[in-house]
Design an enzyme around this catalytic site. Structure first.
Site, PDB file in Angstrom:
ATOM      1  CB  SER A   1      -0.914  -0.109   1.182  1.00  0.00           C
ATOM      2  OG  SER A   1      -1.214   1.288   1.690  1.00  0.00           O
ATOM      3  CB  SER A   2       0.471   4.504  -1.320  1.00  0.00           C
ATOM      4  OG  SER A   2      -0.851   4.855  -0.602  1.00  0.00           O
ATOM      5  CB  CYS A   3      -0.077   3.696   4.217  1.00  0.00           C
ATOM      6  SG  CYS A   3      -0.119   1.953   4.508  1.00  0.00           S
TER       7      CYS A   3
ATOM      8  CE1 TYR B   1      -2.910  -3.210   5.646  1.00  0.00           C
ATOM      9  CE2 TYR B   1      -2.015  -1.340   4.664  1.00  0.00           C
ATOM     10  CZ  TYR B   1      -2.729  -2.740   4.523  1.00  0.00           C
ATOM     11  OH  TYR B   1      -2.889  -3.061   3.289  1.00  0.00           O
TER      12      TYR B   1
ATOM     13  CE  LYS C   1      -0.658  -5.236   3.155  1.00  0.00           C
ATOM     14  NZ  LYS C   1      -0.509  -6.363   2.413  1.00  0.00           N
TER      15      LYS C   1
ATOM     16  CG  HIS D   1     -10.490   4.130   2.052  1.00  0.00           C
ATOM     17  ND1 HIS D   1     -10.282   2.555   1.695  1.00  0.00           N
ATOM     18  CD2 HIS D   1      -9.562   4.397   3.003  1.00  0.00           C
ATOM     19  CE1 HIS D   1      -9.489   2.332   2.581  1.00  0.00           C
ATOM     20  NE2 HIS D   1      -9.120   3.190   3.537  1.00  0.00           N
TER      21      HIS D   1
END
Length: 323
Positions: free
Chosen positions: A120-122, A149, A153, A192
């Protein structure tokens, strides 16, 4: 290790090869399963959570020993918004680490030819340069609201890299931007921004409301990728990319929240007013991934935001409203 890229390498010519899509009922996994079937792959292995709990190491080992898939796409994860991450941090780091570690290790042990791990971009720092390049990983502090999270990742990316370095095993990672499309979460409290807007405009239309008020000024810039484009990119990477570094998967197209809201309003057909509550926070002013690496490999997105929103709204009407 050297990266193998481009059209000279094609690893997925056998359409009967067994492919395990982990997490096939989610937004991402369901799109990947659809895309593989569209492209003529005939031997997908799919398991629900009830059939196979990926957090249970012995069960995962038994599954791989019995099924022996050739390819694995790891799209299974425990996901949620800010509130969920704050409330259940042990679940977000623990469950995701368990899933990743079990699947990646068993895939390697049981002779899987290639694995694609999805993040994920997070994973990127809170104040990463914009657009965010792959090299920004681990250069500064994360956004605290989803660090549990994100750290899981990041560990997944590093696990794939470690198996490549130590064992010469072909494990790659892709990091998608904000996604939307069929099977998205339209829950009123914890969805979202895009599905939340769609639901609010739809309910306002049905209820004859005069106005929908959205938080903030509408000025933040965001990037969205239709999940069918992500699925196409995943199959492309599995077929054409073999390298140590993870690959960003984005549309490269930015839209302000105001433009997005107006577009969703138009697609839904809400004819009332759109208002802005400027006393509420805007969030990060800009979040865009640098997907030039993926573009240089020869992949580009195909679904426009307008077409993607229309398709998503059709799915919402048939699958959420009809229940």
């Amino acid at each position: 290790m050297a990266e193998t890229i481009g059209s000279e390498v094609s690893s997925m010519s056998d359409k009967s090869a067994k492919i395990f899509v982990a997490g096939h009922r989610g937004l991402v996994g369901s799109a990947i399963a659809r895309k593989l079937q569209e492209q003529g792959f005939t031997n997908l292995v799919l398991r629900t959570h009830a059939e196979l709990d990926l957090t249970r190491q012995a069960d995962v080992e038994s599954f791989f020993a019995q099924e022996k898939p050739v390819y694995v796409i790891l799209a299974a994860a425990k996901v949620g918004g800010i509130h969920a991450n704050n409330t259940y941090p042990a679940d977000f780091i623990g469950v995701n680490l368990q899933i990743q570690t079990n699947v990646i290790h068993s895939a390697y042990e049981h002779g899987v030819k290639k694995l694609l791990f999805l993040g994920s971009s997070c994973i990127y720092p809170k104040f990463a340069p914009q657009p965010i390049p792959e090299s920004a990983l681990l250069t500064a502090s994360l956004e605290p609201t989803n660090e549990w999270y994100a750290i899981a990742k990041i560990a997944g990316i590093k696990t794939c890299q470690a198996y490549r370095i130590q064992h010469g095993w072909d494990a790659i990672s892709g990091m998608p931007t904000n996604l939307y499309g069929p099977n998205d979460n339209f829950h009123p409290e914890n969805s979202h921004v895009l599905p939340a807007l769609m639901r609010r405009f739809h309910e306002a239309k049905v209820n004859g409301a005069e106005e929908v008020v959205v938080w903030g000024t509408g000025s933040p810039l965001r990037e969205f990728l239709h999940v069918d484009d992500l699925a196409d990119a995943c199959v492309f990477l599995l077929d054409r990319y073999s390298g140590l570094e993870h690959v960003n998967i984005g549309s490269g197209q930015e839209v302000t929240i105001k433009e997005l809201a107006e577009l969703v309003k138009e697609v839904v057909g809400f004819e009332g007013k759109l208002g802005w509550d400027i006393t509420k926070p805007d969030g990060t002013p800009r979040k865009l991934m640098d997907s030039s690496k993926l573009a240089s490999l020869g992949w580009t997105p195909k679904v426009s935001l307008t077409d993607g929103l229309r398709q998503t709204y059709d799915w919402y009407l048939k699958n959420v409203c009809s229940q």
